[in-house]
Write an enzyme that holds these catalytic residues in place. Structure first.
Site, mmCIF file in Angstrom:
data_model
loop_
_atom_site.group_PDB
_atom_site.id
_atom_site.type_symbol
_atom_site.label_atom_id
_atom_site.label_comp_id
_atom_site.label_asym_id
_atom_site.label_seq_id
_atom_site.Cartn_x
_atom_site.Cartn_y
_atom_site.Cartn_z
ATOM 1 C CB SER A 145 -0.880 -0.003 1.254
ATOM 2 O OG SER A 145 -1.474 1.258 1.491
ATOM 3 C CE1 TYR A 158 -4.543 -1.919 4.704
ATOM 4 C CE2 TYR A 158 -3.562 0.220 4.196
ATOM 5 C CZ TYR A 158 -4.094 -0.988 3.778
ATOM 6 O OH TYR A 158 -4.182 -1.271 2.428
#
Length: 264
Positions: A145, A158
């Protein structure tokens, strides 16, 4: 040149590929000639996904297992190898996000994100790599990501998981490159999916959603990405065209990470 990008005869396992990014990558692999295997933790999602793959003209094999359960993963990988064949391409796509300010997030919630987004890829990779070594080649692609590089409010778990996944990617490349195994990552930018649709809805006064405006302003491409934007990069990293690319994170973000933003 076309042969370099062909996945003909390859078996690809894409975790969490019942929908969204995983589904798009799996269908791209199928279009390039690969046989598709996927999993989900929920039987009903596997059933629906099998129908969607069939509608897309893709023959897929669906399995139900939890990527965080090592014994369960090992048993299912053995089952896949027996029923479908040895996996040539692994995409660690299964993941979750919890948008909670750090000081309001419980340790249990933090651990859950780390368990699925980081421990899961470790467990599945560890189950698949030994057979890749025996076969003499393999491709591991971790869905990282932009949060592998950036921080942002409410995504501490995350970002921690994806930053760890970036380094796990590099370490797999370091340990197993000599066995002709390449491990790389894809770092998607902001992708238009049903899950992000509410953030892109036109407001009652005709204006953009504030978050939509923020993303457009931060992206040189001036748009959200689509799942189709990930297909080419995924096929490249799964194919022989990337045989000397190892430990790399390919950010598919429309240029966000390269851009400081417009002057106010």
């Amino acid at each position: 040149m076309n042969n370099q990008f062909s996945l003909s005869g390859k078996i690809a396992l894409v975790t969490g590929a019942s929908y969204g990014i995983g589904f798009s990558i799996a269908t791209a692999f199928a279009e390039a000639g690969a046989k598709i295997v996927f999993n989900d933790i929920k039987p009903e999602l596997v059933k629906i996904a099998l129908e969607n793959y069939r509608s897309a003209g893709v023959e897929a094999y669906g399995y139900v297992f939890d990527v965080t359960k090592e014994d369960e993963v090992n048993a299912k990988i053995a089952e896949i190898e027996n029923e479908v064949g040895v996996i040539d391409i692994l995409v660690n796509n299964a993941g979750i996000i919890k948008r909670i300010p750090m000081c309001e997030m419980s340790a249990a919630e933090f651990r859950l994100v780390i368990d699925i987004d980081l421990n899961g890829p470790f467990i599945v990779s560890k189950a698949v790599i030994p057979s890749m070594i025996k076969k003499g080649h393999g491709k591991v692609i971790n869905i990282c990501s932009m949060m592998s590089e950036l921080g942002r409010e409410t995504v501490s778990a995350y970002a921690a998981a994806k930053g760890g996944l970036k380094m796990l990617t590099r370490n797999i490349a370091s340990e197993y490159g000599e066995f002709n195994i390449q491990c790389n990552g894809i770092g998607p930018g902001y992708i238009a999916t049903p899950q992000t649709a509410p953030l892109r809805e036109i407001q009652p006064d005709g204006s953009r959603h504030p978050f939509d405006s923020f993303i457009i302003a931060k992206t040189p491409a001036a748009r959200w990405g689509t799942t189709d934007d990930l297909k080419g990069p995924a096929v490249f990293l799964a194919s022989d065209a990337s045989n000397f690319v190892n430990g790399h994170i390919l950010y598919v973000d429309g240029g966000i990470l390269a851009y400081i933003g417009k002057q106010p």
